[in-house]
Write a protein that holds these residues in place. Structure first.
Motif, PDB file in Angstrom:
ATOM      1  N   ASN A  68       0.815  -1.214   0.000  1.00 41.91           N
ATOM      2  CA  ASN A  68       0.000   0.000   0.000  1.00 41.91           C
ATOM      3  C   ASN A  68       0.852   1.269   0.000  1.00 41.91           C
ATOM      4  N   MET A  97       3.940   3.826  -4.799  1.00 43.10           N
ATOM      5  CA  MET A  97       3.384   4.918  -5.585  1.00 43.10           C
ATOM      6  C   MET A  97       2.384   4.379  -6.614  1.00 43.10           C
ATOM      7  N   PRO A  98       1.513   5.276  -7.179  1.00 42.45           N
ATOM      8  CA  PRO A  98       0.477   4.839  -8.123  1.00 42.45           C
ATOM      9  C   PRO A  98       1.026   4.054  -9.301  1.00 42.45           C
ATOM     10  N   MET A  99       0.310   3.024  -9.693  1.00 42.04           N
ATOM     11  CA  MET A  99       0.544   2.216 -10.892  1.00 42.04           C
ATOM     12  C   MET A  99       1.721   1.258 -10.780  1.00 42.04           C
ATOM     13  N   ASP A 116       0.475  -2.475 -10.383  1.00 42.04           N
ATOM     14  CA  ASP A 116      -0.131  -2.949 -11.632  1.00 42.04           C
ATOM     15  C   ASP A 116       0.917  -3.125 -12.720  1.00 42.04           C
ATOM     16  N   THR A 150       9.770   4.962  -9.418  1.00 40.65           N
ATOM     17  CA  THR A 150       8.872   5.342 -10.506  1.00 40.65           C
ATOM     18  C   THR A 150       9.309   6.693 -11.027  1.00 40.65           C
ATOM     19  N   ARG A 191       5.551   5.796  -1.216  1.00 42.55           N
ATOM     20  CA  ARG A 191       4.867   7.052  -0.916  1.00 42.55           C
ATOM     21  C   ARG A 191       5.516   7.750   0.274  1.00 42.55           C
ATOM     22  N   GLU A 212       4.372  13.721  -8.893  1.00 43.15           N
ATOM     23  CA  GLU A 212       3.187  13.118  -8.274  1.00 43.15           C
ATOM     24  C   GLU A 212       1.912  13.556  -8.990  1.00 43.15           C
ATOM     25  N   ASP A 241      -0.680  11.103 -11.123  1.00 44.30           N
ATOM     26  CA  ASP A 241      -2.086  11.026 -10.713  1.00 44.30           C
ATOM     27  C   ASP A 241      -3.056  11.475 -11.802  1.00 44.30           C
TER      28      ASP A 241
END
Length: 423
Positions: free
Chosen positions: A117, A120-122, A125, A140, A350, A369, A373
């Motif tokens: 959790n 960072m985003p993505m 995935d 990232t 994060r 960031e 996003d």
């Protein structure tokens, strides 16, 4: 249980006897974990700087081997197809996963849910294929806008820009603003911006980022697996790039310029702006001074802001006969993630971003960031043939169109070529 229990125990023991060597652990039995990284990269620096700490905790010597970026993929492909691997752990560019995935070990059990959790985003995935996480993220990144703060804040420039274009000089957020500002600052040996035109993945990424800003969804191959190069967004992106060329707002030798060359021009005071990987802010701020360099999110087209992330991962080769200690190494390196921030300027966690985003020398982090996003920011397609498509079809396409080719005609040809590659 895996070696991770030994690591926890060793951390306790270190408070008693100072090091595992002092407590009787050593590398006398020749235990070695082999790591493959890009030569000259932050991955090499961090791997070498953390090797002694891992050996103290586990008794395993970390052997770091290096290969230039241009040969790293081929080296990894050969190793993952071999029955006997030379290396246990390797650093992998996200775009290589589809071709290498059969030779990589699932590692979703390395990190706890809380640790996952914190990514960072993505990132999760981007490294997940067929339901399995195939690497622990190291950092990232994406393109952002770097600009000369001193030029944008100069009263004479502000006045002249408004007289010429009818609106205030500001850090551009849209294609139209970016084009106007680039034209305005092109004079007396300075260009408004640069463009990556040299053959390679960065020129393709630059074009596809404009395409995603124009509304492309899925990038070359849509979510249904269909090649979509003729949907209009890709042509709009190429035409916009051609407009920047025709304006004369970029250096005339743009077809030979890569990311590093453009960064050098910016640092030499020959460019007012550049769309580049966010971590280049650190070198630019060091060369020109933080008071002269600003960072803003990537610009946006009709569909809004969009970019293509460039994350890297640490993966375990399935041919390794040291998989359990390799998992412990990935866990250990997750705990060392802050080192990538201090050496490169980006990281994966994060919590690390939060710690540095307001510090001097890291003005690019908030811009990064915000870009990550943005709704149109998306990963490159997770298909096995991506490297071939990028090298054999897309990179030559960009160069040909920028030289004065017809965008729609060349895209139609490229559509058939990609369909042929994908069968």
């Amino acid at each position: 249980m895996r070696m991770i229990r030994k690591i926890v125990g060793a951390l306790t023991a270190l408070t008693v006897c100072g090091s595992l060597a002092a407590c009787g652990a050593s590398n006398a039995d020749g235990k070695t974990l082999s790591i493959l990284v890009e030569g000259g990269s932050p991955a090499e620096t961090v791997a070498k700087d953390t090797a002694a700490g891992f050996e103290k905790l586990t008794g395993y010597n970390v052997k770091v081997d290096t290969v230039p970026y241009s040969g790293l993929y081929d080296k990894l492909k050969a190793e993952t197809m071999s029955r006997r691997g030379v290396h246990d752990v390797a650093f992998i560019d996200v775009g290589w996963f589809p071709a290498l995935k059969k030779g990589l070990l699932p590692v979703e059990d390395v990190l706890s849910q809380g640790e996952l959790n914190d990514l960072m985003p993505m990132l999760r995935d981007g490294g997940t294929f067929d339901g399995h996480l195939l690497g622990v993220p190291t950092w990232t990144n994406s393109k952002v806008l770097l600009y000369r703060k001193d030029l944008f804040s100069d009263p004479a420039n502000k006045k002249a820009f408004k007289q010429r274009y009818g609106y205030e000089l500001t850090v551009p957020k849209t294609w139209d603003q970016y084009r106007d500002v680039a034209k305005f600052f092109t004079h007396d040996g300075m260009y408004g911006t640069g463009m990556i035109g040299a053959t390679g993945s960065d020129s393709v990424t630059g074009w596809l980022e404009f395409a995603t800003q124009a509304g492309a969804d899925g990038l070359v191959v849509d979510k249904n697996g269909k090649v979509d190069l003729t949907d209009g967004s890709y042509a709009k992106a190429l035409e916009y790039m051609r407009e920047l060329v025709k304006d004369g707002s970029i250096p005339a030798d743009y077809l030979s310029l890569g990311t590093s060359e453009i960064s050098n021009l910016f640092n030499q005071g020959k460019l007012a702006m550049q769309l580049t990987w966010s971590h280049f802010y650190k070198s630019s701020a060091s060369e020109l001074g933080e008071d002269k360099v600003g960072a803003a999110p990537m610009i946006g087209g009709s569909a809004g802001v969009g970019a293509i992330p460039g994350p890297w991962y640490e993966s375990i080769l399935s041919n390794s006969n040291k998989q359990e200690i390799a998992k412990d190494y990935l866990k250990y390196m997750y705990g060392q993630n802050e080192r990538y921030m201090t050496s490169l300027g980006v990281a994966a966690r994060r919590s690390v971003f939060s710690k540095y985003e307001n510090k001097s020398g890291y003005a690019h982090l908030k811009a990064l960031e915000a870009t990550l996003d943005s709704p149109q920011t998306q990963n490159r397609p997770a298909i096995r043939a991506w490297t071939e498509i990028e090298t054999e079809v897309l990179s030559p396409l960009v160069q040909k169109v920028l030289k004065n080719g017809n965008a729609e005609a060349e895209l139609a040809k490229a559509q058939k070529k990609v369909e042929g590659i994908l069968g």
